[in-house]
Each structure stands twice: as structure tokens, then as C-alpha cells.
Scaffold this motif. Structure first.
Motif, short mmCIF file in Angstrom:
data_model
loop_
_atom_site.label_atom_id
_atom_site.label_comp_id
_atom_site.label_asym_id
_atom_site.label_seq_id
_atom_site.Cartn_x
_atom_site.Cartn_y
_atom_site.Cartn_z
N THR A 122 38.61 91.47 13.83
CA THR A 122 39.16 90.01 14.03
C THR A 122 39.35 89.92 12.63
O THR A 122 40.45 89.02 12.72
CB THR A 122 37.97 89.16 14.54
N ILE B 246 41.84 89.34 19.18
CA ILE B 246 40.56 89.58 19.25
C ILE B 246 39.72 88.33 18.95
O ILE B 246 39.98 88.60 17.62
CB ILE B 246 40.19 91.33 19.26
N ALA C 103 38.69 90.44 23.87
CA ALA C 103 39.53 89.64 24.23
C ALA C 103 39.10 88.92 24.73
O ALA C 103 38.15 88.18 25.23
CB ALA C 103 40.42 90.64 25.06
N THR D 205 41.94 91.92 29.53
CA THR D 205 42.49 92.86 28.00
C THR D 205 42.92 92.18 27.29
O THR D 205 43.22 90.63 27.43
CB THR D 205 44.17 93.12 29.52
N ALA D 206 43.27 92.49 26.22
CA ALA D 206 44.08 91.55 25.04
C ALA D 206 45.18 91.61 25.17
O ALA D 206 46.24 91.90 24.72
CB ALA D 206 43.71 92.42 24.16
N CYS E 179 47.38 91.33 22.12
CA CYS E 179 47.25 93.58 20.92
C CYS E 179 48.81 93.01 21.15
O CYS E 179 48.64 93.90 22.24
CB CYS E 179 46.67 93.46 21.86
N TRP F 121 39.72 97.35 24.19
CA TRP F 121 40.63 95.64 23.98
C TRP F 121 41.37 96.52 25.65
O TRP F 121 42.12 95.11 25.84
CB TRP F 121 41.50 95.02 23.70
#
Ligand code: SF4
Ligand code: SF4
Ligand code: FES
Length: 242
Positions: free
Chosen positions: A136, A148, A161, A166-167, A170, A199
Motif C-alpha cells: 500500500t 489499495i 481495493a 476491483t481496484a 490500479c 485486486w
């Protein structure tokens, strides 16, 4: 150069620069202190507590985390007293109980003289993540996306996340994958896609217009192109062909 500070570590008279931590000065002088949540490029966080040392000031001794503790004039530090070693061993046993089969933990435990945990906390399930927060912090400080974070408390604490979905932020750079000490963040590449499994994020890869290799996620390249103010099409070819 900052002001020099005199201190003693394990009987050696040393100097460090004001603002350095005990861990930094120890490492600069070849003194080994075990760590699991420390990386020199990232702000320390004090999660694993393995870097414990005993410091003495005004005739009072106490245990501190050396990755966070700033050096002070006249400070006396001992890195391997009985108190330090027994606390480190106890922490290592907790980590071993949580992370059975994780090589980096088993190797470090062996080095610290712990073969197996003498107890198994009932409330702890096997988990390869040691909550060190390196992923992180790398994502926030190095990449700059903060996709995250560490969420929840107590036994439910985990890296995730936002909303455990879903992140979205990212960019698929993989920095978290590379920095994770226990290698528990999985990344898969299939043809022209990359997935950061933990993630739940999948990315289309950029194909090099010269050699045809899929070399990085399009989203990552666009992120850095904009951040660094590079011209459009800058990442049409891979670094090897540039
Ligand atoms: S892969 Fe995603 S979560 Fe991991 S460091 Fe890069 S942007 Fe952050
Ligand atoms: S996923 Fe890896 S880097 Fe992230 S907190 Fe867990 S052990 Fe540390
Ligand atoms: S390295 Fe200092 S607490 Fe983890």
C-alpha cells in the motif's frame, strides 16, 4: 550535510546524520537488524516490529522499533539483548503460526533460532499476508495511485481495493507484486493481458511497434505519459527498442 550525532550501537561508537533512524545508522555500519516491513525508498511504518532494539537514555532502557526511532546524541543502542531476542522470537513465532510454508518467514525464523511456533493462536487463520503495508505504501508513495489500502481491524485486517471490489485506480504496474516480502500478491500474464489477481484488475498490454513484445499495461503507460508530460505515442515502442 545535516548535523552529526554521536551514538553507540552494540558497543561501537558511531556517528549518524541528524534525522536518520537507528536502523539506518546500524545498516550503514554493517550491523544487521532483521526487518520485514522496511524498504529504504518508502516511509517506515513500524508494522512487523522485528527491528526491535533496546535503547538507553537517562539510565532508562526500553524497547523501540529501530526503523522509526530517530538517533539522538549520546544514545546507547543494543540490538541483541536477551529482552530483544526473546521479544523478536515471540513475534517470529506469531508470524510462523500465521504464514506456514512462506519461505521468507521460515528462513528468517530459522535465522532467529525459531523452528516452529510453540503455540497457534486460535483466532488466526493461515494467511500469507503479514500486513506489513509495503504494497500500500509503494502504491501510494512510489506509484502515486493509492489503489489499495489496509482495511478493517483486528483479525479482519487485510489489504484490499476500496469496498473490496476491483481496484479501479490500479494501473497494473506490478510494484506491489515485486515489493511484497511474502510474494502473496499474484500477477498473471496471458497473451496481451495482465491481471493483478488479488485486486481483481485486468489490463490490456501495449505491444511494441518494433519488436512486437507486449511490454506494459496501456493504462500504466498512459498514466506515466501524462504525469511526465510526454508526447502522445511516446510509449509505442518498448524501452529495449527505443
Ligand atoms: S499494480 Fe496496482 S495496486 Fe499494485 S502498485 Fe501498481 S497501481 Fe498499485
Ligand atoms: S500483501 Fe504483501 S506487501 Fe502487502 S501487506 Fe501483505 S505481506 Fe505486506
Ligand atoms: S522493520 Fe521496523 S517495524 Fe518492521
Amino acid at each position: 550535510m545535516n548535523k552529526l550525532v554521536n551514538l553507540t550501537i552494540d558497543g561501537r561508537k558511531l556517528q549518524g546524520e541528524e534525522g536518520q533512524t537507528v536502523l539506518e545508522v546500524a545498516r550503514d555500519n554493517g550491523i544487521d537488524i532483521p526487518t520485514l516491513c522496511y524498504h529504504e525508498e518508502i516511509e517506515p511504518y513500524g508494522a512487523c516490529r522485528l527491528c526491535l532494539v533496546e535503547v538507553t537514555k537517562n539510565n532508562r532502557s526500553r524497547l523501540v522499533t529501530s526503523c522509526l526511532y530517530p538517533i539522538e546524541e549520546g544514545l546507547v543502542v543494543k540490538t541483541a539483548t536477551e529482552r530483544v531476542i526473546s521479544n523478536r522470537k515471540m513475534l517470529m513465532e506469531l508470524l510462523l503460526a500465521r504464514c506456514q510454508g512462506v519461505k521468507v518467514i521460515e528462513d528468517m525464523a530459522r535465522k532467529l533460532g525459531v523452528d516452529k511456533p510453540s503455540f497457534k493462536p486460535e483466532y488466526w487463520e493461515k494467511n500469507e499476508c503479514i500486513l506489513c503495508g509495503l504494497c500500500t505504501r509503494a502504491c501510494a508513495e512510489v506509484v502515486g495511485t493509492s489503489a489499495i489500502s489496509l482495511v478493517n481491524r483486528g483479525v479482519n485486517r487485510e489489504v484490499a481495493a476500496p469496498f473490496l471490489e476491483t481496484a479501479e485506480d490500479c494501473i497494473g504496474c506490478g510494484s506491489c507484486v515485486y515489493i511484497c516480502p511474502t510474494k502473496c500478491i499474484k500477477m498473471e500474464e496471458n497473451g496481451d493481458t495482465r491481471t493483478i489477481v488479488n485486486w481483481k484488475a485486468t489490463f490490456k498490454m501495449q505491444k511494441c511497434q518494433k519488436c512486437g513484445k507486449n511490454f506494459a499495461p496501456v493504462k500504466q503507460l498512459e498514466y506515466f505519459r501524462k504525469k511526465l508530460n510526454l508526447p502522445e505515442g511516446f510509449f509505442d515502442v518498448c524501452p529495449d527498442c527505443r
